[in-house]
Structure formats: structure tokens, C-alpha cells
Scaffold this active site. Structure first.
Site, short mmCIF file in Angstrom:
data_model
loop_
_atom_site.label_atom_id
_atom_site.label_comp_id
_atom_site.label_asym_id
_atom_site.label_seq_id
_atom_site.Cartn_x
_atom_site.Cartn_y
_atom_site.Cartn_z
N GLN A 148 40.30 38.70 48.60
CA GLN A 148 39.53 39.65 48.65
C GLN A 148 38.78 38.62 46.80
O GLN A 148 39.58 38.95 45.42
CB GLN A 148 40.54 40.82 47.61
CG GLN A 148 39.55 41.89 47.48
CD GLN A 148 40.58 43.42 47.51
OE1 GLN A 148 42.09 43.01 47.85
NE2 GLN A 148 40.29 44.03 46.60
N PHE A 149 37.54 38.68 47.00
CA PHE A 149 37.44 38.12 45.16
C PHE A 149 36.69 38.95 44.18
O PHE A 149 36.68 38.46 43.15
CB PHE A 149 35.68 37.46 45.85
CG PHE A 149 34.89 38.71 45.47
CD1 PHE A 149 34.01 38.52 44.47
CD2 PHE A 149 34.22 39.59 46.73
CE1 PHE A 149 33.15 39.64 44.88
CE2 PHE A 149 33.32 39.65 47.16
CZ PHE A 149 32.46 40.08 46.27
N THR A 150 37.49 40.23 44.54
CA THR A 150 37.05 40.79 43.61
C THR A 150 37.61 40.49 42.83
O THR A 150 38.34 41.45 41.46
CB THR A 150 36.74 42.72 44.01
OG1 THR A 150 37.93 42.87 44.55
CG2 THR A 150 35.93 42.61 44.58
#
Length: 161
Positions: free
Chosen positions: A93-95
Site C-alpha cells: 500500500q504505497f499510500t
């Protein structure tokens, strides 16, 4: 150059992050198919930053495996995932790496570029599976639908420098 930035900004660039949720069950669905599923255990959302590497990732995986946030016989958070008989669902999850201090739109500048992040994520999945038998995953960069029943709720954010 980094020394002239405020400490909170610097930390955004140097810390690998994981958001851990204790779950009764969790699964990832991609295009209608379940790609990973656990019952009791830990749902791990993993964020990779530009300065992250395999050594940091191994330290984070080791910490996740040893982190005690399951109830023991006394009802205290004394057991890790293995002692609790749980599984791990690892989801990229790059966010998690977004800077959100300014403005009304997240800045994903601190996130690791996708090709590099996929390579590191795959290495971390392999490492996690070599250290723990019950590891499931989502699909890197896919449009994932994550279903979970949070237990508690109990949620922690871990960071590794």
C-alpha cells in the site's frame, strides 16, 4: 540536503511503514478472485519509501512476527502471531508513504517508484514466507478489494529506520 529539512519531512523519506490490524478474518479480492485469505491473524498494509531496502524490510518483518498484540491466558497483549496460531495477510500500500501535512491532496513523492517497489515487495514476501508458514498476499499494484473483520479493533503502525 536532508539535514536542512524539518525532522518530520526527513522521517517521511527514511522510514518503511506497516499498518497492522488484528483481524478475525481478512481476504484480498482482485477481479472477483480471492488472491490471499487468512482467518485469525494480522492484516499488514506495507508502505515502501524511496530509501527503503531489503535489510530494513527484514527488520520490519521480524518485528511484525514478534510483535505481541494478541491476548494471552491473562487477557493481556502477550502473544505474537505464532503463539496465537494466526496468519499474516501482506498487502502492498504505497499510500502509507504519502505526505499529508500540507494542502488537500496527498503527496506521494516519498513512495518508492513502482518497479523498484515491486522488486522489494516480492523479496519481502519471500522472506516472510521463509520465516513464517502462514503468509498470504494481495497482488502488487492491482486494484484490490480488501475485506476484513477487525478484532478489537486493534491497529498499530510500525516504522523501521
Amino acid at each position: 540536503m536532508l539535514q536542512s529539512l524539518p525532522i518530520n519531512t526527513v522521517r517521511q523519506f527514511i522510514r518503511m511503514r506497516a499498518l497492522l490490524q488484528r483481524v478475525l478474518e481478512a481476504k484480498v479480492v482482485v477481479e472477483g478472485e480471492v488472491t490471499g485469505q487468512i482467518q485469525h491473524g494480522i492484516l499488514v498494509f506495507l508502505g515502501l519509501g524511496k530509501d527503503d531496502n531489503l535489510d530494513k524490510g527484514k527488520k520490519l518483518i521480524d518485528k511484525i512476527l514478534k510483535y505481541r498484540f494478541f491476548d494471552d491466558e491473562q487477557g493481556k497483549m502477550g502473544w505474537n502471531v505464532s503463539q496465537a496460531g494466526g496468519g499474516i495477510l501482506l498487502v502492498s500500500q504505497f499510500t502509507l508513504m504519502a505526505q499529508t501535512q500540507k494542502g488537500l491532496r496527498p503527496d506521494f513523492g516519498p513512495a518508492m517508484p513502482p518497479a523498484q517497489a515491486k522488486e522489494l515487495y516480492d523479496q519481502l514476501v519471500d522472506y516472510a514466507k521463509s520465516q513464517f508458514a502462514q503468509v498470504e498476499t494481495g497482488i502488487f499494484a492491482a486494484d484490490m478489494k480488501v475485506h476484513l473483520v477487525n478484532d478489537g479493533p486493534v491497529t498499530f503502525q510500525l516504522e523501521i529506520e
